[in-house]
Design an enzyme around this catalytic site. Structure first.
Site, PDB file in Angstrom:
ATOM      1  N   VAL A 297      38.596  53.647 -18.157  1.00 58.30           N
ATOM      2  CA  VAL A 297      40.018  53.367 -18.523  1.00 58.30           C
ATOM      3  C   VAL A 297      40.215  54.319 -19.694  1.00 58.30           C
ATOM      4  O   VAL A 297      39.306  54.260 -20.907  1.00 58.30           O
ATOM      5  CB  VAL A 297      40.100  51.887 -19.249  1.00 58.30           C
ATOM      6  CG1 VAL A 297      41.456  51.662 -19.633  1.00 58.30           C
ATOM      7  CG2 VAL A 297      39.796  50.761 -17.948  1.00 58.30           C
TER       8      VAL A 297
ATOM      9  N   ASP B  91      32.307  42.924 -27.911  1.00 51.72           N
ATOM     10  CA  ASP B  91      32.084  41.400 -28.587  1.00 51.72           C
ATOM     11  C   ASP B  91      32.596  40.724 -27.143  1.00 51.72           C
ATOM     12  O   ASP B  91      32.021  39.589 -26.889  1.00 51.72           O
ATOM     13  CB  ASP B  91      33.124  41.313 -29.524  1.00 51.72           C
ATOM     14  CG  ASP B  91      32.794  42.382 -30.709  1.00 51.72           C
ATOM     15  OD1 ASP B  91      31.804  42.461 -30.910  1.00 51.72           O
ATOM     16  OD2 ASP B  91      33.796  42.731 -31.181  1.00 51.72           O
TER      17      ASP B  91
ATOM     18  N   THR C 295      25.191  48.264 -21.874  1.00 53.29           N
ATOM     19  CA  THR C 295      26.425  48.095 -21.427  1.00 53.29           C
ATOM     20  C   THR C 295      27.200  49.452 -20.847  1.00 53.29           C
ATOM     21  O   THR C 295      28.140  49.339 -20.196  1.00 53.29           O
ATOM     22  CB  THR C 295      27.253  47.278 -22.503  1.00 53.29           C
ATOM     23  OG1 THR C 295      27.125  48.376 -23.578  1.00 53.29           O
ATOM     24  CG2 THR C 295      26.580  46.063 -22.815  1.00 53.29           C
ATOM     25  N   SER C 296      26.670  50.516 -21.594  1.00 53.87           N
ATOM     26  CA  SER C 296      27.499  51.732 -21.057  1.00 53.87           C
ATOM     27  C   SER C 296      26.630  52.822 -21.186  1.00 53.87           C
ATOM     28  O   SER C 296      25.619  52.733 -21.841  1.00 53.87           O
ATOM     29  CB  SER C 296      28.888  51.915 -21.934  1.00 53.87           C
ATOM     30  OG  SER C 296      28.608  52.232 -23.069  1.00 53.87           O
TER      31      SER C 296
ATOM     32  N   THR D 239      22.425  43.332 -25.538  1.00 55.27           N
ATOM     33  CA  THR D 239      23.234  44.080 -24.581  1.00 55.27           C
ATOM     34  C   THR D 239      23.673  45.647 -25.614  1.00 55.27           C
ATOM     35  O   THR D 239      24.788  45.813 -26.160  1.00 55.27           O
ATOM     36  CB  THR D 239      24.771  43.341 -24.665  1.00 55.27           C
ATOM     37  OG1 THR D 239      25.386  43.247 -26.052  1.00 55.27           O
ATOM     38  CG2 THR D 239      24.618  42.090 -23.888  1.00 55.27           C
TER      39      THR D 239
END
Length: 314
Positions: free
Chosen positions: A228, A237, A188-189, A150
């Site tokens: 956000v 995590d 993940t981003s 990830t």
């Protein structure tokens, strides 16, 4: 009640007395989702290092080995999953690899979920927040024994030596990562432009399966989640832990696993930011303590997330 075979996770991550990062962010969600979790605390700190002060101890590779030897002597070193995250020490990381390889000899179906935490991008500029000598260890030793990884965009670029400018680049980077070992890769981003607009963050996933006849099929997905506006610690995590759980429950459906993982993340982050703003008071910026993930309060969302983020199959 029908008894499923217990599913046991060895999680080697940081521990904090107060707050939710590392094992504190991973254990509760995994337990809530039905997993037995055995934790090795790679550090024990008073709190995460984003606070003004922190104190504590660091576990070295010999101490990690000693703990593992204790499990082995009692013949309780059989695991279904290993989960690892932030590490600063190359010898510790190399010891983790040795342990994973030994556990895979014990159980050939063991799945190693690795978050190769090395750095991130701020305002488009990437920088490493672990010593640079960890990169070759991750690239040459850790990733080859991992089954699910990830990385964020910057970490995926570091591991492959290739920059990502477009979604096509990202898919090619994920193929390069598959070729190194893992059959599931989730970026993940990223700083890719989201079709839904600038208020959204893109994550990409790729699952490569080799069928019995030797042919390979790859499922690729894109997930766009609302940004956000706050700096949280422990989100990676939590993400890796929930991805472990949901890929276990949906082994051949990365789309559903990612939708549940990202939706649960959103619920936790929305609740956290809402509570933090109330605590900080009108017009004040929430501090580190106020921005700790609202984990316990989100139990129902973690257990059974309402799907608020959909994935697109590419």
């Amino acid at each position: 009640m029908e008894l499923e075979r217990e599913c046991r996770v060895l999680s080697i991550q940081s521990h904090v007395v107060r707050g939710y990062v590392g094992n504190k962010a991973a254990t509760f969600p995994l337990q809530v989702l039905g997993f037995e979790v055995d934790t090795v605390n790679s550090v024990q700190f008073s709190n995460h290092t984003g606070y003004a002060h922190w104190k504590g101890q660091v576990l070295n590779s010999d101490e990690l080995h000693e703990l593992y030897e204790g499990l082995k002597l009692n013949k309780v070193n059989r695991y279904d999953y290993v989960l690892t995250g932030y590490t600063r020490d190359t010898s510790f990381l190399a010891m983790v690899v040795d342990i994973v390889q030994e556990l895979k000899q014990q159980n050939s179906n063991l799945v190693y979920v690795c978050d190769p935490v090395m750095g991130d991008k701020w305002n488009g500029e990437g920088s490493m927040y672990v010593p640079k000598d960890l990169l070759p260890v991750y690239r040459d030793k850790v990733v080859p024994v991992a089954d699910i990884i990830t990385p964020n965009q910057f970490e995926a670029e570091l591991l492959t030596g290739r920059k990502i400018y477009t979604e096509k680049d990202a898919l090619e980077v994920m193929d390069m990562l598959h070729a190194m070992g893992p059959e599931t890769v989730v970026i993940t981003s990223s700083d890719l432009q989201a079709p839904l607009g600038n208020d959204y963050l893109i994550a990409l996933g790729s699952h490569r399966k080799t069928k019995a006849d030797g042919t390979r099929i790859t499922q690729r997905i894109r997930v766009e989640s609302p940004k956000v506006d706050a700096v949280f610690v422990g989100t990676g995590d939590l993400f890796a832990a929930m991805l472990l759980a949901w890929t276990h429950k949906h082994p051949n459906n990365l789309k559903v696993a990612c939708e549940k993982t990202v939706s649960a993340m959103q619920h936790v982050l929305q609740r956290t930011i809402k509570c933090a703003k109330v605590q900080a008071g009108e017009g004040n910026k929430p501090n580190s303590a106020q921005l700790e993930l609202r984990m316990v309060q989100s139990k129902k969302d973690i257990e059974n997330p309402e799907i608020i983020v959909k994935a697109t199959v590419l």
